[in-house]
Scaffold this active site. Structure first.
Site, PDB file in Angstrom:
ATOM      1  N   ARG A 219      -9.855  -0.855  16.108  1.00  0.00           N
ATOM      2  CA  ARG A 219      -9.877   0.098  14.995  1.00  0.00           C
ATOM      3  C   ARG A 219     -10.865  -0.416  13.949  1.00  0.00           C
ATOM      4  O   ARG A 219     -11.851   0.240  13.656  1.00  0.00           O
ATOM      5  CB  ARG A 219      -8.469   0.272  14.412  1.00  0.00           C
ATOM      6  CG  ARG A 219      -8.371   1.382  13.385  1.00  0.00           C
ATOM      7  CD  ARG A 219      -6.948   1.571  12.883  1.00  0.00           C
ATOM      8  NE  ARG A 219      -6.402   0.377  12.239  1.00  0.00           N
ATOM      9  CZ  ARG A 219      -5.201   0.307  11.679  1.00  0.00           C
ATOM     10  NH1 ARG A 219      -4.401   1.376  11.685  1.00  0.00           N
ATOM     11  NH2 ARG A 219      -4.767  -0.808  11.111  1.00  0.00           N
TER      12      ARG A 219
ATOM     13  N   LYS B 191       0.847  -1.201   0.000  1.00  0.00           N
ATOM     14  CA  LYS B 191       0.000   0.000   0.000  1.00  0.00           C
ATOM     15  C   LYS B 191       0.882   1.251   0.000  1.00  0.00           C
ATOM     16  O   LYS B 191       2.104   1.145   0.236  1.00  0.00           O
ATOM     17  CB  LYS B 191      -0.908  -0.021   1.231  1.00  0.00           C
ATOM     18  CG  LYS B 191      -0.155  -0.041   2.551  1.00  0.00           C
ATOM     19  CD  LYS B 191      -1.051  -0.412   3.714  1.00  0.00           C
ATOM     20  CE  LYS B 191      -0.266  -0.421   5.011  1.00  0.00           C
ATOM     21  NZ  LYS B 191      -1.029  -0.992   6.130  1.00  0.00           N
TER      22      LYS B 191
ATOM     23  N   MET C 197      12.319  24.589   2.015  1.00  0.00           N
ATOM     24  CA  MET C 197      11.523  23.793   1.072  1.00  0.00           C
ATOM     25  C   MET C 197      12.396  22.942   0.153  1.00  0.00           C
ATOM     26  O   MET C 197      12.082  21.789  -0.136  1.00  0.00           O
ATOM     27  CB  MET C 197      10.637  24.725   0.229  1.00  0.00           C
ATOM     28  CG  MET C 197       9.659  23.963  -0.655  1.00  0.00           C
ATOM     29  SD  MET C 197       8.712  25.040  -1.745  1.00  0.00           S
ATOM     30  CE  MET C 197       7.766  25.997  -0.573  1.00  0.00           C
TER      31      MET C 197
ATOM     32  N   TYR D 182      16.559  30.362   7.504  1.00  0.00           N
ATOM     33  CA  TYR D 182      15.348  31.063   7.958  1.00  0.00           C
ATOM     34  C   TYR D 182      15.289  31.123   9.474  1.00  0.00           C
ATOM     35  O   TYR D 182      15.551  30.143  10.169  1.00  0.00           O
ATOM     36  CB  TYR D 182      14.098  30.343   7.460  1.00  0.00           C
ATOM     37  CG  TYR D 182      13.835  30.514   5.995  1.00  0.00           C
ATOM     38  CD1 TYR D 182      13.652  31.791   5.441  1.00  0.00           C
ATOM     39  CD2 TYR D 182      13.739  29.407   5.177  1.00  0.00           C
ATOM     40  CE1 TYR D 182      13.383  31.932   4.085  1.00  0.00           C
ATOM     41  CE2 TYR D 182      13.462  29.543   3.822  1.00  0.00           C
ATOM     42  CZ  TYR D 182      13.293  30.821   3.280  1.00  0.00           C
ATOM     43  OH  TYR D 182      13.031  30.952   1.949  1.00  0.00           O
TER      44      TYR D 182
END
Ligand SMILES: *Cc1c(COP(=O)(O)O)cnc(C)c1O
Length: 358
Positions: free
Chosen positions: A130, A35, A303, A255
């Site tokens: 769950r 998955k 980023m 930053y």
């Protein structure tokens, strides 16, 4: 030139890990859990390397259809089952097994008219709470499935562990006992063990094991390594130094001027950041592997870039590889620094990272 950043996927490691898991669970079939894009390794990459698996486990119908479209003939199991009645036709058409874990799915199945019965894995809630039917509901649900012409026989049974990654937690023993008591005489397959069950709780291996993270060479257990079980990391996340700069004591970097150098040093700028899926909250000291050693992340991850302290006498150059995790720097170790689990690091890479099967 190879693209960067890139996730290098070792076909050999994937194959070897499957073989290793067969050694660890010699009496079980293997449902390779692929998955979330094969845990970030590329769904088809993984399926094509694991042709020896007995089947594949998936979370979403789209993932199963992608495997069928890619020519995969093996058994496919939707671990959360189907969500809409129309999807039942698709399951039958593409020969995909489904888990049944709630009353709504059960009713959809009972009310469907199908050209062929569908293969069902009944999910028992043995304590995780769950998904799944409670032990009290179990017998009556089983009987309804038995009576349902849309269901292929025999019915298979599945449960899932909440705490198998904690080798001292008796919860797993309790879950095993609940499962055993209710399912020991059933004619279908029985399966409980995820990677942690497979590695740490051999009594849970049953007819099928369902390893995910271990196939990728990673341990599910905090403080442990896949390497300790004879597993090999299948992914290396690789980028490059795009700047190397002299940096003076007392100067900040990045930053927010979040980090100041205590002494003169050299900083490296690595072309990877949160836009690639490398977590922004990686703290100072998170290791990066450059030219055969660990160097610490300093300053904020941005980023597209992050900065590392290469040290005063560093000889590293622009263009040198920077390995964020891989064989020499296990992803488990990086995850621990960042305060997350390796699962999240490997599955969260963004499409900007090239996935390269080697
Ligand atoms: C994801 C999943 C697995 C695999 O878990 P790992 O911890 O990665 O081995 C097994 N079974 C089910 C039901 C799952 O959802």
């Amino acid at each position: 030139m190879k693209p960067f950043p890139r996730a290098e996927i070792s076909a050999q490691a994937l194959k070897d890990n499957l073989a290793r898991l067969r050694q660890i669970a010699p009496n079980s079939r293997v449902m390779a859990v692929v998955k979330a894009n094969g845990y970030g390794h590329g769904l088809m990459n993984v399926a094509n390397c694991l042709t020896e698996a007995d089947g594949f486990g998936l979370a979403r119908l789209e993932e199963a259809l992608a495997l069928r479209a890619g020519g995969v003939k093996a058994k496919l199991v939707l671990l959360e089952g189907f969500f809409r009645q129309v999807d039942l036709m698709t399951l039958v058409e593409h020969d995909i097994d489904t888990v049944i874990h709630n009353e709504v799915q059960l009713e959809m199945l009972e009310n469907a008219s199908l050209s062929k019965p569908v293969t069902v894995w009944l999910k028992l809630d043995s304590g995780m709470h769950r998904l799944g039917f409670t032990p009290e509901q179990f017998a009556s649900v089983y009987a309804r499935l038995e009576a349902c012409p849309q269901v292929a026989k025999p019915i298979h049974i599945m449960s899932h562990f909440a705490c198998a990654d904690e080798p001292d937690n008796s919860m797993t023993v309790d879950q095993l006992a609940v499962f055993e008591a209710l399912t020991k005489n059933s004619p279908g397959y029985r399966t409980l063990a995820n990677s942690a069950g497979t590695l740490y709780w051999p009594d849970s291996q049953a007819d099928w094991i369902r390893p995910g993270i271990a196939l990728y060479g990673v341990s599910p257990v905090m403080g442990d390594l896949g390497l300790n079980h004879g597993l090999e990391p299948a992914m290396a996340l690789v980028s490059q130094l795009i700047a190397v700069r002299d940096h003076k004591a007392g100067e900040p970097v990045g930053y927010g001027c979040y980090w100041y150098a205590k002494e003169d040093t050299r900083l490296g700028v690595v072309a990877i950041g949160y836009g690639d899926g490398y977590p922004r909250n990686a703290p100072e000291g998170t290791p990066v592997w450059i030219n055969g050693r660990r160097v610490p992340v300093v300053g904020r991850v941005s980023m597209d870039m992050l900065t590392v302290d290469l040290g005063k006498d560093a000889k590293d150059s622009i263009g040198d590889d920077a390995i964020l995790w891989g064989k020499a720097l296990p992803v488990e170790e990086v995850a621990e620094h960042i305060g997350t689990i390796a699962y999240e690091l490997v599955t969260k890479l963004t499409p900007r990272v090239a996935v390269c099967l080697e």
